[in-house]
Scaffold this motif. Structure first.
Motif, mmCIF file in Angstrom:
data_model
loop_
_atom_site.group_PDB
_atom_site.id
_atom_site.type_symbol
_atom_site.label_atom_id
_atom_site.label_comp_id
_atom_site.label_asym_id
_atom_site.label_seq_id
_atom_site.Cartn_x
_atom_site.Cartn_y
_atom_site.Cartn_z
ATOM 1 N N GLY A 170 0.834 -1.187 0.000
ATOM 2 C CA GLY A 170 0.000 0.000 0.000
ATOM 3 C C GLY A 170 0.865 1.231 0.000
ATOM 4 N N SER A 171 0.290 2.357 -0.361
ATOM 5 C CA SER A 171 1.050 3.608 -0.357
ATOM 6 C C SER A 171 0.091 4.779 -0.237
ATOM 7 N N CYS A 172 0.628 5.905 0.192
ATOM 8 C CA CYS A 172 -0.144 7.144 0.221
ATOM 9 C C CYS A 172 0.839 8.307 0.157
ATOM 10 N N GLU A 173 0.320 9.483 -0.070
ATOM 11 C CA GLU A 173 1.176 10.656 -0.210
ATOM 12 C C GLU A 173 1.757 11.071 1.143
ATOM 13 N N LEU A 174 2.963 11.605 1.110
ATOM 14 C CA LEU A 174 3.551 12.190 2.307
ATOM 15 C C LEU A 174 2.717 13.401 2.722
ATOM 16 N N ILE A 175 2.602 13.611 4.022
ATOM 17 C CA ILE A 175 1.867 14.791 4.489
ATOM 18 C C ILE A 175 2.764 15.799 5.205
ATOM 19 N N SER A 176 3.938 15.341 5.688
ATOM 20 C CA SER A 176 4.812 16.287 6.388
ATOM 21 C C SER A 176 6.292 16.051 6.135
ATOM 22 N N GLY A 177 6.676 14.812 5.811
ATOM 23 C CA GLY A 177 8.090 14.482 5.681
ATOM 24 C C GLY A 177 8.755 14.190 7.007
ATOM 25 N N GLU A 178 7.986 14.251 8.108
ATOM 26 C CA GLU A 178 8.554 13.984 9.437
ATOM 27 C C GLU A 178 8.616 12.492 9.756
ATOM 28 N N ILE A 179 8.048 11.667 8.919
ATOM 29 C CA ILE A 179 8.051 10.212 8.941
ATOM 30 C C ILE A 179 7.045 9.643 9.942
ATOM 31 N N ALA A 180 7.083 10.031 11.213
ATOM 32 C CA ALA A 180 6.106 9.503 12.177
ATOM 33 C C ALA A 180 4.691 9.895 11.763
ATOM 34 N N GLU A 181 4.487 11.166 11.426
ATOM 35 C CA GLU A 181 3.176 11.620 10.983
ATOM 36 C C GLU A 181 2.779 10.941 9.680
ATOM 37 N N ASP A 182 3.743 10.715 8.813
ATOM 38 C CA ASP A 182 3.451 10.074 7.536
ATOM 39 C C ASP A 182 3.047 8.615 7.726
ATOM 40 N N LEU A 183 3.684 7.913 8.666
ATOM 41 C CA LEU A 183 3.313 6.522 8.937
ATOM 42 C C LEU A 183 1.954 6.450 9.628
ATOM 43 N N THR A 184 1.676 7.404 10.513
ATOM 44 C CA THR A 184 0.364 7.464 11.153
ATOM 45 C C THR A 184 -0.722 7.649 10.095
ATOM 46 N N ASN A 185 -0.477 8.569 9.163
ATOM 47 C CA ASN A 185 -1.441 8.824 8.096
ATOM 48 C C ASN A 185 -1.583 7.615 7.179
ATOM 49 N N TYR A 186 -0.455 6.934 6.887
ATOM 50 C CA TYR A 186 -0.504 5.737 6.041
ATOM 51 C C TYR A 186 -1.422 4.677 6.659
ATOM 52 N N LEU A 187 -1.263 4.423 7.956
ATOM 53 C CA LEU A 187 -2.080 3.399 8.617
ATOM 54 C C LEU A 187 -3.567 3.743 8.553
ATOM 55 N N PHE A 188 -3.877 5.022 8.646
ATOM 56 C CA PHE A 188 -5.281 5.435 8.612
ATOM 57 C C PHE A 188 -5.846 5.387 7.191
ATOM 58 N N VAL A 189 -5.082 5.908 6.220
ATOM 59 C CA VAL A 189 -5.567 6.017 4.848
ATOM 60 C C VAL A 189 -5.546 4.676 4.119
ATOM 61 N N SER A 190 -4.430 3.958 4.212
ATOM 62 C CA SER A 190 -4.262 2.735 3.426
ATOM 63 C C SER A 190 -4.766 1.478 4.123
ATOM 64 N N GLU A 191 -4.733 1.468 5.455
ATOM 65 C CA GLU A 191 -5.130 0.263 6.177
ATOM 66 C C GLU A 191 -6.334 0.490 7.093
ATOM 67 N N GLN A 192 -6.890 1.712 7.052
ATOM 68 C CA GLN A 192 -8.072 2.044 7.860
ATOM 69 C C GLN A 192 -7.873 1.691 9.332
ATOM 70 N N THR A 193 -6.666 1.958 9.835
ATOM 71 C CA THR A 193 -6.333 1.663 11.225
ATOM 72 C C THR A 193 -5.930 2.946 11.944
ATOM 73 N N PRO A 194 -6.817 3.509 12.775
ATOM 74 C CA PRO A 194 -6.435 4.692 13.557
ATOM 75 C C PRO A 194 -5.256 4.357 14.465
ATOM 76 N N SER A 195 -4.232 5.172 14.429
ATOM 77 C CA SER A 195 -3.003 4.880 15.178
ATOM 78 C C SER A 195 -2.325 6.181 15.571
ATOM 79 N N SER A 196 -1.346 6.049 16.453
ATOM 80 C CA SER A 196 -0.447 7.154 16.771
ATOM 81 C C SER A 196 0.965 6.603 16.760
ATOM 82 N N VAL A 197 1.809 7.153 15.894
ATOM 83 C CA VAL A 197 3.207 6.719 15.792
ATOM 84 C C VAL A 197 4.095 7.847 16.284
ATOM 85 N N GLY A 198 5.024 7.520 17.185
ATOM 86 C CA GLY A 198 6.018 8.479 17.652
ATOM 87 C C GLY A 198 7.406 7.939 17.379
#
Length: 287
Positions: A131-159
């Motif tokens: 799966g893939s999705c667009e970067l939203i910040s380039g900070e990586i943690a926020e991008d992985l959090t967004n990936y899990l929500f957008v591509s896998e429909q899994t609400p998460s928080s990555v730090g």
């Protein structure tokens, strides 16, 4: 300073968490690739993120995370397995750009804000899961959090965090992945969000002496925690002299002859920087 890298799993009242200390592992990766601070921070965050994603896999499965932005770092790639091993590389390890206005390493500036985060889970089945999705910040943690929500429909928080010392060594690195389960109550979610907003950064916690257990206790403060398994973590590549020789044996006749004319060959592993040298006699035997 926490001596041994490790990942700890836990649950608390309908929420699961994976927390990891990756200081030595990230330090080994940065050393092998001769990374400057911006590259170290970006690669370290991606390696830690891959280990957190792999924590939910079965044995002999694997995950690859690729961050491909339009910044000067180029691609950042990390592989990890649930047994606790990870490897990775950054296209341009000698990138180091000025810090942000707050004095922090500008990972977003190095990664860029336009591009993709891609995740592939190797499950051993006929088809891998990607799966893939667009970067939203380039900070990586926020991008992985967004990936899990957008591509896998899994609400998460990555730090994720990497603290680079003045001599370019890695002083602290680690991260966490928090995911509410279907039976999580609104009251628990509210408490969790409050804890996440008020906590110190990942690197501040690790540099201050907290292991993965301490991070989990901070994030789950006020909740009943059930600690699960702990896994030791290590930078480890799957490359070997035998694998490189096998790759050389599959070269075209033209490429083989070119190496024989040179009288030697040197192959450098992209993931770990290990160099494999072969003499003319060894090449003749391989071919």
């Amino acid at each position: 300073m926490i001596a041994m890298d490790h990942l700890l799993k836990a649950t608390a009242e309908g929420v699961r968490i994976f927390a990891a200390v990756t200081t030595e592992l990230v330090g080994e990766a940065a050393r092998r690739h001769d990374c400057y601070p911006t590259a170290s921070a970006a690669l370290g965050r991606t390696l830690t993120g891959a280990l957190l994603f792999a924590a939910n896999l079965k044995n002999e499965e694997a995950v690859t995370i690729k961050i491909a932005g339009d910044g000067p770092l180029g691609r950042i790639v990390a592989d990890a397995v649930p047994e606790g091993y990870a490897r990775g590389f950054v296209d341009n390890p000698h990138v180091d750009i000025p810090p942000t206005a707050s004095g922090k390493i500008d990972v977003a500036g190095g990664v860029g804000r336009n591009g993709l985060v891609s995740v592939t889970r190797f499950t051993g089945l006929e088809h891998d899961v990607s799966g893939s999705c667009e970067l939203i910040s380039g900070e990586i943690a926020e991008d992985l959090t967004n990936y899990l929500f957008v591509s896998e429909q899994t609400p998460s928080s990555v730090g994720l965090g990497v603290l680079v010392d003045t001599d370019f060594s890695i002083r602290a690195a680690g991260g966490f992945l928090v995911q509410p389960l279907p039976d999580c109550s609104d009251a628990v979610l509210d408490r969790l969000e409050q804890n996440l907003r008020g906590m110190r950064s990942v690197t501040e916690m690790i540099d201050g002496g907290l292991a993965a257990r301490g991070m989990i206790e901070t994030i789950f403060d006020g909740l009943e925690i059930n600690f699960l398994s702990e896994t030791a973590l290590q930078f480890r590549c799957q490359c070997s002299r035998e694998r490189v020789a096998s790759t050389l044996s599959s070269l075209t006749a033209k490429d083989r002859q070119s190496l024989l004319d040179d009288g030697k060959a040197e192959v450098v592993c992209q993931f770990c920087g290990e160099k494999y040298q072969f003499s003319r006699a060894e090449l003749e035997e391989i071919f």
